[in-house]
Design an enzyme around this catalytic site. Structure first.
Site, PDB file in Angstrom:
ATOM      1  N   ALA A  81       0.821  -1.219   0.000  1.00 48.53           N
ATOM      2  CA  ALA A  81       0.000   0.000   0.000  1.00 48.53           C
ATOM      3  C   ALA A  81       0.853   1.265   0.000  1.00 48.53           C
ATOM      4  O   ALA A  81       0.503   2.254  -0.640  1.00 48.53           O
ATOM      5  CB  ALA A  81      -0.924  -0.004   1.212  1.00 48.53           C
ATOM      6  N   THR A  82       1.990   1.249   0.690  1.00 50.78           N
ATOM      7  CA  THR A  82       2.837   2.449   0.739  1.00 50.78           C
ATOM      8  C   THR A  82       3.231   2.875  -0.669  1.00 50.78           C
ATOM      9  O   THR A  82       3.116   4.048  -1.034  1.00 50.78           O
ATOM     10  CB  THR A  82       4.101   2.176   1.587  1.00 50.78           C
ATOM     11  OG1 THR A  82       3.690   1.776   2.893  1.00 50.78           O
ATOM     12  CG2 THR A  82       4.986   3.396   1.690  1.00 50.78           C
ATOM     13  N   ASN A 164      -6.477   2.060  10.718  1.00 54.23           N
ATOM     14  CA  ASN A 164      -5.635   0.993  11.266  1.00 54.23           C
ATOM     15  C   ASN A 164      -5.477   1.055  12.775  1.00 54.23           C
ATOM     16  O   ASN A 164      -4.951   0.130  13.377  1.00 54.23           O
ATOM     17  CB  ASN A 164      -4.247   1.025  10.608  1.00 54.23           C
ATOM     18  CG  ASN A 164      -3.649   2.402  10.590  1.00 54.23           C
ATOM     19  OD1 ASN A 164      -4.239   3.342  10.051  1.00 54.23           O
ATOM     20  ND2 ASN A 164      -2.489   2.553  11.201  1.00 54.23           N
ATOM     21  N   GLN A 192      -6.747  -1.774   5.287  1.00 51.20           N
ATOM     22  CA  GLN A 192      -7.337  -2.442   6.452  1.00 51.20           C
ATOM     23  C   GLN A 192      -8.725  -3.006   6.150  1.00 51.20           C
ATOM     24  O   GLN A 192      -9.254  -3.792   6.942  1.00 51.20           O
ATOM     25  CB  GLN A 192      -7.442  -1.460   7.626  1.00 51.20           C
ATOM     26  CG  GLN A 192      -6.110  -1.032   8.203  1.00 51.20           C
ATOM     27  CD  GLN A 192      -5.401  -2.143   8.966  1.00 51.20           C
ATOM     28  OE1 GLN A 192      -6.009  -3.123   9.408  1.00 51.20           O
ATOM     29  NE2 GLN A 192      -4.096  -2.012   9.111  1.00 51.20           N
ATOM     30  N   SER A 212      -2.642  -4.017   0.606  1.00 52.85           N
ATOM     31  CA  SER A 212      -1.451  -4.820   0.917  1.00 52.85           C
ATOM     32  C   SER A 212      -1.857  -6.249   1.244  1.00 52.85           C
ATOM     33  O   SER A 212      -2.798  -6.462   2.018  1.00 52.85           O
ATOM     34  CB  SER A 212      -0.739  -4.256   2.157  1.00 52.85           C
ATOM     35  OG  SER A 212       0.230  -3.319   1.807  1.00 52.85           O
ATOM     36  N   ALA A 213      -1.099  -7.214   0.709  1.00 50.33           N
ATOM     37  CA  ALA A 213      -1.446  -8.631   0.912  1.00 50.33           C
ATOM     38  C   ALA A 213      -1.336  -9.056   2.375  1.00 50.33           C
ATOM     39  O   ALA A 213      -2.118  -9.895   2.842  1.00 50.33           O
ATOM     40  CB  ALA A 213      -0.526  -9.501   0.049  1.00 50.33           C
ATOM     41  N   HIS A 214      -0.364  -8.467   3.102  1.00 48.76           N
ATOM     42  CA  HIS A 214      -0.106  -9.004   4.453  1.00 48.76           C
ATOM     43  C   HIS A 214      -1.168  -8.611   5.475  1.00 48.76           C
ATOM     44  O   HIS A 214      -1.096  -9.017   6.640  1.00 48.76           O
ATOM     45  CB  HIS A 214       1.295  -8.599   4.944  1.00 48.76           C
ATOM     46  CG  HIS A 214       1.468  -7.163   5.286  1.00 48.76           C
ATOM     47  ND1 HIS A 214       1.563  -6.717   6.582  1.00 48.76           N
ATOM     48  CD2 HIS A 214       1.570  -6.060   4.520  1.00 48.76           C
ATOM     49  CE1 HIS A 214       1.733  -5.399   6.587  1.00 48.76           C
ATOM     50  NE2 HIS A 214       1.738  -4.971   5.335  1.00 48.76           N
ATOM     51  N   THR A 250      10.976  -6.429 -12.339  1.00 46.34           N
ATOM     52  CA  THR A 250      10.543  -7.819 -12.528  1.00 46.34           C
ATOM     53  C   THR A 250       9.423  -8.144 -11.553  1.00 46.34           C
ATOM     54  O   THR A 250       9.532  -7.859 -10.355  1.00 46.34           O
ATOM     55  CB  THR A 250      11.744  -8.769 -12.290  1.00 46.34           C
ATOM     56  OG1 THR A 250      12.768  -8.408 -13.201  1.00 46.34           O
ATOM     57  CG2 THR A 250      11.352 -10.223 -12.487  1.00 46.34           C
ATOM     58  N   CYS A 337       5.635   1.072  14.879  1.00 44.03           N
ATOM     59  CA  CYS A 337       6.614   2.148  14.895  1.00 44.03           C
ATOM     60  C   CYS A 337       7.873   1.676  14.188  1.00 44.03           C
ATOM     61  O   CYS A 337       8.496   0.720  14.604  1.00 44.03           O
ATOM     62  CB  CYS A 337       6.894   2.487  16.348  1.00 44.03           C
ATOM     63  SG  CYS A 337       8.330   3.468  16.542  1.00 44.03           S
TER      64      CYS A 337
HETATM   65  C1  LIG Z   1      -4.155   1.846   6.678  1.00 48.18           C
HETATM   66  C2  LIG Z   1      -2.795   1.459   6.192  1.00 48.18           C
HETATM   67  N1  LIG Z   1      -2.306   2.041   5.078  1.00 48.18           N
HETATM   68  C3  LIG Z   1      -1.104   1.732   4.596  1.00 48.18           C
HETATM   69  C4  LIG Z   1      -0.298   0.811   5.209  1.00 48.18           C
HETATM   70  C5  LIG Z   1       1.051   0.511   4.624  1.00 48.18           C
HETATM   71  O1  LIG Z   1       1.099  -0.802   4.175  1.00 48.18           O
HETATM   72  P1  LIG Z   1       2.487  -1.448   3.726  1.00 48.18           P
HETATM   73  O2  LIG Z   1       3.430  -1.229   4.873  1.00 48.18           O
HETATM   74  O3  LIG Z   1       2.161  -2.872   3.501  1.00 48.18           O
HETATM   75  O4  LIG Z   1       2.938  -0.744   2.505  1.00 48.18           O
HETATM   76  C6  LIG Z   1      -0.752   0.192   6.376  1.00 48.18           C
HETATM   77  C7  LIG Z   1       0.119  -0.768   7.112  1.00 48.18           C
HETATM   78  O5  LIG Z   1       0.282  -0.719   8.290  1.00 48.18           O
HETATM   79  C8  LIG Z   1      -2.032   0.525   6.881  1.00 48.18           C
HETATM   80  O6  LIG Z   1      -2.503  -0.032   7.988  1.00 48.18           O
END
Ligand SMILES: Cc1ncc(COP(=O)(O)O)c(C=O)c1O
Length: 395
Positions: A81-82, A164, A192, A212-214, A250, A337
């Site tokens: 997501a970042t 989050n 989220q 984000s997948a995780h 890639t 953090c």
């Molecule tokens: C609301 C939200 N946006 C963005 C992110 C960033 O995700 P990533 O670190 O997987 O790029 C997070 C991760 O904590 C999140 O909770």
């Protein structure tokens, strides 16, 4: 190394599902297969290894698109997501700067730092104006203010689908309607929310959706940006011209396949899982309200993620509780953090909450591997920690 097959094998019960989720075993098996057997480069056009990888990526984009109600052609794979968020915000600014119109970005002040710090960087370089949207003490968005500000000219709206920390779910459909009315692109950070609540990218007026997948039982370092057809983006990574030149590099085939499989499983299992998770959260909330005098629930309790429980114990600092429980419970004071320095939550500060509520805040994240007995143990451990801390403080 200890092998973790469920989330409490370290004798520390995992309650930090907003931070990250364990990878679903079925997803992990697919990852392994695409790392060791079908390991080809999706851009290799001269042999079947490349063909297989390309096909797997195509299937993953269908799975991602299906989960969020988009078309597979609208999915771009990223590292998370970042990166997706950076791509949209930086591109919006460079597009507007090239037309000599000063960009004005409307931002929810409780956004993740991926949004806020990208906006801060842009403001510092004097490339755009950042306009903070209004929220109340429960973190709820003031839609009238959004409407008003959009009427005055905005180049991009950034509002997350779910927070989050406090778990609030934002009214994405209504925001999308406003964005459409004023013809303003709308970036929705749905990290989220995806896989937890239904999302309809096509119908809800979202222009860009980041995930984000995780956060949904997939691997770390893999994510996507869904881009509405017809909306141009300027790349921030240059190279081999992968993914229509929008994101060179890639393709991370195992990560992408893992994201796709995690999305496919969410489509099948989300409703049932989220119902069970909400029941566990309500159980823990009731147990804690019962056992911990003075406990406060933060955020919008009527409209929050099913796995979110955000509490404050105003007379007891969150760091004192974490110090007492950290071997037994993986809970958090809020946003993860990265610098190692725990700052007060910008989310709670933006909600204008009193200092004791901010200093006593704890986030408990429940997920699909959480068990009822873990909820009962957590209530015992937490209430005992509060009791012991208060004994030391007041004796
Ligand atoms: C609301 C939200 N946006 C963005 C992110 C960033 O995700 P990533 O670190 O997987 O790029 C997070 C991760 O904590 C999140 O909770």
């Amino acid at each position: 190394m200890k092998k973790i097959t469920s989330t409490n094998k370290l004798d520390c019960i995992y309650f930090d599902y907003h931070s990250t989720t364990p990878v679903d075993q079925r997803v992990a098996e697919m990852l392994l297969h695409y790392m060791t057997t079908e390991f080809g480069n999706a851009s290799s056009i001269d042999h079947i290894y490349g063909d297989m990888a390309k096909e797997a990526v195509a299937q993953a984009s269908v799975n991602v698109a299906n989960l969020v109600g988009a078309s597979s052609k609208e999915v771009i794979f990223t590292s998370g997501a970042t990166e997706s968020i950076n791509l949209v915000i930086q591109s919006n600014v460079s597009n507007n700067n090239s037309t000599k119109i000063r960009p004005r970005i409307a931002v929810l002040p409780v956004e993740h730092k991926a949004v806020l710090d990208t906006c801060n960087m842009i403001a510092k370089k004097n490339l755009a104006d950042i306009i903070n949207l209004q929220i109340d003490s429960k973190g709820r968005l003031n839609l009238d203010f959004l409407n008003k500000i959009c009427d005055s000219g905005i180049s991009l709206i950034c509002i997350m689908a779910a927070n989050n920390e406090i778990g609030n779910i934002y009214p994405i459909q209504e925001i999308g309607q406003i964005a459409r009315k004023y013809n303003i692109p709308f970036l929705c950070d749905a990290s989220q929310a995806v896989g937890k609540i239904p999302i309809n990218f096509e119908e809800w007026g979202i222009t860009y959706l980041a995930l984000s997948a995780h956060k949904l039982y997939g691997p770390k370092g893999s994510g996507a940006l869904v881009v509405r057809k017809g909306h141009q983006l300027n790349p921030i990574l240059f190279g081999g011209g992968h993914q229509k030149g929008l994101r060179s590099g890639t393709l991370n085939v195992p990560g992408i396949v893992g994201l796709g499989e995690a999305c496919r499983l969410r489509i099948l299992e989300m409703d049932e899982d989220e119902k069970a998770i909400a029941n566990l959260r309500d159980k823990l909330q009731n147990l804690l309200l019962d056992k911990v005098p003075g406990l406060v629930i933060n955020g919008d309790v009527n409209n929050r993620l099913s796995g979110n429980l955000h509490i404050s114990i105003p007379d007891v600092s969150n760091s004192a509780i974490i110090a007492r429980v950290r071997q037994k419970l993986a809970i958090s004071t809020g946003a993860a953090c990265s610098s190692g320095v725990q700052a007060p939550s910008h989310v709670l500060q933006a909600m204008d909450l009193p200092t004791d509520i901010i200093d006593g805040a704890l986030r408990i994240g429940i997920g699909k591997f959480t068990k009822l007995e873990e909820i009962e143990q957590a209530a015992e451990i937490l209430s005992l920690a509060v009791q012991q801390t208060r004994q030391v403080m007041y004796c």
